[in-house]
Design an enzyme around this catalytic site. Structure first.
Site, PDB file in Angstrom:
ATOM      1  N   ASP A   6       0.870  -1.169   0.000  1.00  0.00           N
ATOM      2  CA  ASP A   6       0.000   0.000   0.000  1.00  0.00           C
ATOM      3  C   ASP A   6       0.906   1.217   0.000  1.00  0.00           C
ATOM      4  OD1 ASP A   6      -1.777   2.051   0.388  1.00  0.00           O
ATOM      5  OD2 ASP A   6      -2.408   1.443   2.396  1.00  0.00           O
ATOM      6  N   LYS A  68       2.376  11.206  -3.617  1.00  0.00           N
ATOM      7  CA  LYS A  68       1.337  10.451  -4.337  1.00  0.00           C
ATOM      8  C   LYS A  68       0.349  11.394  -5.020  1.00  0.00           C
ATOM      9  CE  LYS A  68      -2.059   6.778  -3.377  1.00  0.00           C
ATOM     10  NZ  LYS A  68      -2.526   5.840  -2.321  1.00  0.00           N
ATOM     11  N   GLU A 167      -7.625   0.176  -4.444  1.00  0.00           N
ATOM     12  CA  GLU A 167      -7.616   0.092  -2.978  1.00  0.00           C
ATOM     13  C   GLU A 167      -8.913  -0.468  -2.395  1.00  0.00           C
ATOM     14  OE1 GLU A 167      -6.467   4.015  -1.838  1.00  0.00           O
ATOM     15  OE2 GLU A 167      -4.346   3.687  -2.323  1.00  0.00           O
ATOM     16  N   ASP A 189     -12.709   4.459   2.979  1.00  0.00           N
ATOM     17  CA  ASP A 189     -11.260   4.441   3.172  1.00  0.00           C
ATOM     18  C   ASP A 189     -10.848   5.770   3.790  1.00  0.00           C
ATOM     19  OD1 ASP A 189      -8.543   4.313   3.083  1.00  0.00           O
ATOM     20  OD2 ASP A 189      -8.387   3.873   0.935  1.00  0.00           O
TER      21      ASP A 189
END
Length: 219
Positions: A6, A68, A167, A189
């Site tokens: 991850d 990211k 994800e 999430d």
């Protein structure tokens, strides 16, 4: 052995699948997560993870975090992502993000590769074996350019990325939804840097993201 990674906005971690289910790997200090931060010391040393996080307040313009948000981005999207960053980012070749440290330009892929290498090193120490194949999770809203840039980061880290996995799909599998039953799943999430919600449809063992939304600056 294939490692699951991850690669997060704020933190990253690695896991493997065992007969008992997924197992998150920990470092020598028992910590499962690695801060997704890379700090360039003025003397030339490059710090990654907790050591980089510890130096971020002292060296804000030399500590690269939330990279990211930049990977595979360009143009107007890039402008929106850089307003809250403490380090210098500009449009480089083909309008893609470049981070300037001293006189060197770093791509988000190169910074992400540093984080991936740290994750791999911790995993190899925990498992006492070499790792060269990975599956990496990305947000469901990542486009093709962002997914390819993530693959490129893995390659720079010496890793063969067998698959890019959404994800919410990874979360469903980790919590026992293996695709053996058809239906719909709602996945929240709440990450370190983003908050996403996705609707998955499972049919004949195939996971399809039907819709995804969220706040990329709430975490």
């Amino acid at each position: 052995m294939v490692l699951g990674i991850d690669l997060g906005t704020t933190n990253s971690l690695a896991a493997i699948m065992t007969a008992e289910g997924p197992r998150v790997l920990r470092d020598r200090d028992g910590e499962p997560i690695i801060p997704s931060i890379v700090t360039f010391e003025p003397g030339g040393e490059v710090l990654v993870g907790r050591a980089a996080r510890d130096r971020a307040l002292d060296l804000p313009a030399r500590s690269i975090y939330s990279v990211k948000r930049l990977i595979g981005r360009s143009g107007d999207d890039l402008d929106l992502q850089t307003t809250s960053l403490a380090y210098p980012v500009h449009n480089g070749e083909r309008g893609l993000a470049r981070i300037l440290i001293d006189s060197h330009e770093w791509s988000p892929e190169e910074i992400s590769a540093r984080v991936l290498t740290a994750v791999k090193d911790n995993a190899e120490a925990a498992l006492a074996c070499a790792i060269d194949k990975v599956v990496i999770t990305v947000p469901a809203y990542f486009d093709d350019a962002q997914r390819q840039a993530t693959r490129d980061a893995a390659e720079l880290a010496g890793l063969e990325c067998l698959r890019i996995l959404n994800e919410p799909t990874a979360a469903s599998i980790a919590y026992g939804i293996d695709g053996s039953k058809d239906g719909n799943v709602l996945v929240y999430d709440l990450g370190g840097g983003t908050f996403d919600v996705s609707v998955l449809q499972i049919q004949d063992g195939i996971f399809t993201v039907k819709s995804t939304a969220g706040n990329t600056h709430l975490g």
